[in-house]
Scaffold this active site. Structure first.
Site, PDB file in Angstrom:
ATOM      1  N   CYS A  50       0.831  -1.217   0.000  1.00 38.24           N
ATOM      2  CA  CYS A  50       0.000   0.000   0.000  1.00 38.24           C
ATOM      3  C   CYS A  50       0.852   1.249   0.000  1.00 38.24           C
ATOM      4  O   CYS A  50       0.496   2.259  -0.620  1.00 38.24           O
ATOM      5  CB  CYS A  50      -0.906   0.027   1.226  1.00 38.24           C
ATOM      6  SG  CYS A  50      -2.115  -1.282   1.275  1.00 38.24           S
ATOM      7  N   THR A  51       1.961   1.211   0.701  1.00 43.60           N
ATOM      8  CA  THR A  51       2.850   2.365   0.749  1.00 43.60           C
ATOM      9  C   THR A  51       3.323   2.721  -0.657  1.00 43.60           C
ATOM     10  O   THR A  51       3.329   3.893  -1.045  1.00 43.60           O
ATOM     11  CB  THR A  51       4.046   2.072   1.673  1.00 43.60           C
ATOM     12  OG1 THR A  51       3.554   1.808   2.994  1.00 43.60           O
ATOM     13  CG2 THR A  51       5.016   3.238   1.719  1.00 43.60           C
TER      14      THR A  51
END
Length: 211
Positions: A45-46
């Site tokens: 997600c980062t």
């Protein structure tokens, strides 16, 4: 019940990193992308949020507003944004919804119990200015999304919303498109004056009409 193409995207009010958001008001007359994340401080997600931040101009020129969602809270989101900005060399420039009570996740069927009982899958919803769902894509938590593909799909959706055409496999902006079957071959020159090719009676190609 899961949401389907053509359904009105459910409206909601939620807290986000950019304040309280009423979803339909936030979208206004724009297109929208709503995409979910399993949790804060997750590695894939980062990279995804960083990738979207870097594409801000690409979304803006298509009149698309982007909004993310994670089931963690605002303070967690704010700390995570610092990590994203640092590690991905960008600045997160769109709101991230705090969905600790999972109300929005439930509304959009983002939690798939057979995959994980508490975390959202990587859902993507593209929503038109009429607030209807134009596209849904669901990825497992382990697979990062391809946002170049999402931009390609948005180009297709916006083109085909305004012209009687469809886009063929692997189509990219500027390439030939398929004339809709409802248009008779003898009517194509009037509708598409740039020319056309008849490959089969049901397969007619024409240059992209808005280029």
């Amino acid at each position: 019940m899961s949401l389907r193409l053509g359904d009105v995207a459910p409206d909601f009010t939620a807290q986000s990193t950019e304040g309280t958001i009423n979803f339909h008001e936030f979208l206004g007359d724009s297109w929208g992308v709503l995409f979910s994340h399993p949790a804060d401080y997750t590695p894939v997600c980062t990279t995804e949020l960083g990738a979207v931040a870097k594409l801000r101009e690409e979304f803006s020129k298509r009149n698309v507003k982007v909004i993310a969602l994670s089931v963690d809270g605002l303070e967690s989101h704010k700390g995570w944004i610092g990590d994203i900005n640092e590690t991905q060399n960008t600045t997160v420039n769109f709101p991230i919804i705090a969905d600790e009570d999972k109300k929005v996740s439930a509304l959009y069927d983002m939690i798939h119990p057979n995959a994980n009982e508490s975390f959202t899958v990587r859902s993507v919803f593209v929503i038109g200015p009429d607030k209807k769902i134009k596209l849904t894509i669901t990825y497992p938590a382990s697979t990062g999304r391809n946002f170049d593909e999402l931009l390609r799909v948005i180009d297709s959706l916006q083109l085909t919303a305004n012209y009687s055409v469809a886009t063929p496999a692997n189509w990219k902006e500027g390439e030939e498109v398929v004339v809709a079957p409802a248009i008779k071959t003898e009517d194509i020159p009037a509708r598409f004056p740039k020319g056309h090719r008849v490959i089969k009676p049901y397969l007619r190609m024409t240059p992209q009409p808005n280029k």
